[in-house]
Design a protein around this motif. Structure first.
Motif, PDB file in Angstrom:
ATOM      1  N   ARG A 102       0.872  -1.168   0.000  1.00 17.88           N
ATOM      2  CA  ARG A 102       0.000   0.000   0.000  1.00 17.88           C
ATOM      3  C   ARG A 102       0.910   1.220   0.000  1.00 17.88           C
ATOM      4  NH1 ARG A 102      -2.489   2.781   4.703  1.00 17.88           N
ATOM      5  NH2 ARG A 102      -1.270   1.279   5.873  1.00 17.88           N
ATOM      6  N   VAL A 103       0.654   2.169  -0.895  1.00 17.12           N
ATOM      7  CA  VAL A 103       1.477   3.379  -0.988  1.00 17.12           C
ATOM      8  C   VAL A 103       1.199   4.262   0.234  1.00 17.12           C
ATOM      9  CG1 VAL A 103       1.919   5.493  -2.294  1.00 17.12           C
ATOM     10  CG2 VAL A 103       1.563   3.324  -3.510  1.00 17.12           C
ATOM     11  N   ILE A 104       2.268   4.675   0.890  1.00 18.02           N
ATOM     12  CA  ILE A 104       2.176   5.555   2.058  1.00 18.02           C
ATOM     13  C   ILE A 104       2.562   6.978   1.673  1.00 18.02           C
ATOM     14  CG2 ILE A 104       3.066   6.004   4.387  1.00 18.02           C
ATOM     15  CD1 ILE A 104       1.263   3.519   4.150  1.00 18.02           C
ATOM     16  N   TRP A 105       3.619   7.138   0.898  1.00 15.11           N
ATOM     17  CA  TRP A 105       4.053   8.465   0.471  1.00 15.11           C
ATOM     18  C   TRP A 105       4.754   8.379  -0.891  1.00 15.11           C
ATOM     19  CZ3 TRP A 105       9.251   8.575  -0.361  1.00 15.11           C
ATOM     20  CH2 TRP A 105      10.050   7.698   0.389  1.00 15.11           C
ATOM     21  N   THR A 106       4.778   9.515  -1.562  1.00 15.31           N
ATOM     22  CA  THR A 106       5.484   9.646  -2.845  1.00 15.31           C
ATOM     23  C   THR A 106       6.253  10.960  -2.830  1.00 15.31           C
ATOM     24  OG1 THR A 106       3.719   8.463  -3.990  1.00 15.31           O
ATOM     25  CG2 THR A 106       5.205   9.752  -5.349  1.00 15.31           C
ATOM     26  N   LYS A 107       7.500  10.893  -3.230  1.00 17.70           N
ATOM     27  CA  LYS A 107       8.318  12.104  -3.349  1.00 17.70           C
ATOM     28  C   LYS A 107       9.169  11.953  -4.601  1.00 17.70           C
ATOM     29  CE  LYS A 107      11.443  15.085  -0.851  1.00 17.70           C
ATOM     30  NZ  LYS A 107      12.188  15.317   0.396  1.00 17.70           N
ATOM     31  N   LYS A 108       8.815  12.749  -5.615  1.00 16.51           N
ATOM     32  CA  LYS A 108       9.436  12.653  -6.941  1.00 16.51           C
ATOM     33  C   LYS A 108       9.245  11.235  -7.463  1.00 16.51           C
ATOM     34  CE  LYS A 108      12.525  16.517  -6.327  1.00 16.51           C
ATOM     35  NZ  LYS A 108      13.872  17.009  -6.435  1.00 16.51           N
ATOM     36  N   ASN A 109      10.335  10.514  -7.750  1.00 17.25           N
ATOM     37  CA  ASN A 109      10.215   9.162  -8.302  1.00 17.25           C
ATOM     38  C   ASN A 109      10.307   8.075  -7.230  1.00 17.25           C
ATOM     39  OD1 ASN A 109      10.114  10.498 -10.670  1.00 17.25           O
ATOM     40  ND2 ASN A 109      11.837   9.482 -11.620  1.00 17.25           N
ATOM     41  N   ARG A 110      10.375   8.468  -5.978  1.00 18.96           N
ATOM     42  CA  ARG A 110      10.476   7.502  -4.879  1.00 18.96           C
ATOM     43  C   ARG A 110       9.112   7.318  -4.220  1.00 18.96           C
ATOM     44  NH1 ARG A 110      15.809   7.333  -1.782  1.00 18.96           N
ATOM     45  NH2 ARG A 110      16.258   6.665  -3.901  1.00 18.96           N
ATOM     46  N   ILE A 111       8.802   6.049  -3.910  1.00 25.04           N
ATOM     47  CA  ILE A 111       7.530   5.716  -3.275  1.00 25.04           C
ATOM     48  C   ILE A 111       7.822   4.902  -2.022  1.00 25.04           C
ATOM     49  CG2 ILE A 111       5.370   4.431  -3.509  1.00 25.04           C
ATOM     50  CD1 ILE A 111       5.521   4.929  -6.519  1.00 25.04           C
ATOM     51  N   GLY A 112       7.204   5.290  -0.924  1.00 22.01           N
ATOM     52  CA  GLY A 112       7.307   4.524   0.322  1.00 22.01           C
ATOM     53  C   GLY A 112       6.063   3.677   0.455  1.00 22.01           C
ATOM     54  N   VAL A 113       6.245   2.392   0.742  1.00 18.77           N
ATOM     55  CA  VAL A 113       5.110   1.480   0.853  1.00 18.77           C
ATOM     56  C   VAL A 113       5.156   0.742   2.188  1.00 18.77           C
ATOM     57  CG1 VAL A 113       5.013   1.130  -1.646  1.00 18.77           C
ATOM     58  CG2 VAL A 113       6.292  -0.496  -0.246  1.00 18.77           C
ATOM     59  N   SER A 114       3.978   0.348   2.638  1.00 19.28           N
ATOM     60  CA  SER A 114       3.901  -0.576   3.762  1.00 19.28           C
ATOM     61  C   SER A 114       3.387  -1.893   3.213  1.00 19.28           C
ATOM     62  CB  SER A 114       2.995  -0.041   4.865  1.00 19.28           C
ATOM     63  OG  SER A 114       1.661  -0.007   4.432  1.00 19.28           O
ATOM     64  N   PHE A 115       3.837  -2.971   3.814  1.00 22.29           N
ATOM     65  CA  PHE A 115       3.401  -4.292   3.404  1.00 22.29           C
ATOM     66  C   PHE A 115       2.071  -4.586   4.094  1.00 22.29           C
ATOM     67  CE2 PHE A 115       8.171  -5.331   3.013  1.00 22.29           C
ATOM     68  CZ  PHE A 115       8.201  -4.814   1.733  1.00 22.29           C
ATOM     69  N   VAL A 116       1.121  -5.060   3.301  1.00 19.83           N
ATOM     70  CA  VAL A 116      -0.212  -5.370   3.797  1.00 19.83           C
ATOM     71  C   VAL A 116      -0.239  -6.844   4.194  1.00 19.83           C
ATOM     72  CG1 VAL A 116      -2.665  -5.449   3.200  1.00 19.83           C
ATOM     73  CG2 VAL A 116      -1.204  -3.632   2.273  1.00 19.83           C
ATOM     74  N   VAL A 117      -0.673  -7.083   5.406  1.00 21.88           N
ATOM     75  CA  VAL A 117      -0.782  -8.473   5.873  1.00 21.88           C
ATOM     76  C   VAL A 117      -2.068  -9.065   5.316  1.00 21.88           C
ATOM     77  CG1 VAL A 117      -0.916  -9.969   7.894  1.00 21.88           C
ATOM     78  CG2 VAL A 117       0.470  -7.897   7.975  1.00 21.88           C
ATOM     79  N   THR A 118      -1.936 -10.160   4.583  1.00 21.05           N
ATOM     80  CA  THR A 118      -3.125 -10.813   4.012  1.00 21.05           C
ATOM     81  C   THR A 118      -3.457 -12.044   4.846  1.00 21.05           C
ATOM     82  OG1 THR A 118      -1.714 -12.039   2.477  1.00 21.05           O
ATOM     83  CG2 THR A 118      -2.684 -10.009   1.667  1.00 21.05           C
ATOM     84  N   ALA A 119      -4.753 -12.277   4.992  1.00 19.28           N
ATOM     85  CA  ALA A 119      -5.195 -13.404   5.824  1.00 19.28           C
ATOM     86  C   ALA A 119      -5.269 -14.682   5.038  1.00 19.28           C
ATOM     87  CB  ALA A 119      -6.561 -13.095   6.425  1.00 19.28           C
TER      88      ALA A 119
END
Length: 119
Positions: A102-119
């Motif tokens: 899941r995208v948390i933040w975007t700055k220029k061409n860099r994207i910070g993501v968190s991993f989503v826990v799937t059941a």
């Protein structure tokens, strides 16, 4: 009495002086900003600089995984506008490693993501 002076607000008199120092505030040094950002993370990021893929709905886009932790990653992509809010991150060197993201933040061409826990 409350008066405003170009973005600085002050209440005259007494110990209850209210001051908004935004006009005089200086940005924190870069090393302090990074330290504060790291404090929010439960797990430190490991620098990897490895190729990967953003995969969603049958589309695949090349990316570079800059750093990674058990809970998230930072990736570089050519055009962040084409990255959906939720996607799969696949490691190019080991396609059996797949993270739901899941995208948390975007700055220029860099994207910070968190991993989503799937059941």
């Amino acid at each position: 009495m409350l008066r405003s002076n170009g973005g600085v607000k002050a209440r005259d008199g007494g110990l209850g002086a209210l001051t908004n120092l935004s006009a005089n505030a200086k940005p924190a040094p870069t090393h302090l900003k990074a330290h504060r950002m790291d404090e929010k993370r439960k797990h430190p990021r490991t620098e990897v600089n490895q190729p990967g893929y953003v995969s969603s709905g049958g589309s695949v886009m090349h990316c570079v995984i800059i750093n990674i932790s058990p809970e998230g990653a930072a990736i570089d992509v050519e055009n962040p506008a084409f990255v959906p809010h939720r996607f799969r991150l696949v490691l190019a060197n080991d396609s059996s490693v797949v993270h739901e993201c899941r995208v948390i933040w975007t700055k220029k061409n860099r994207i910070g993501v968190s991993f989503v826990v799937t059941a």
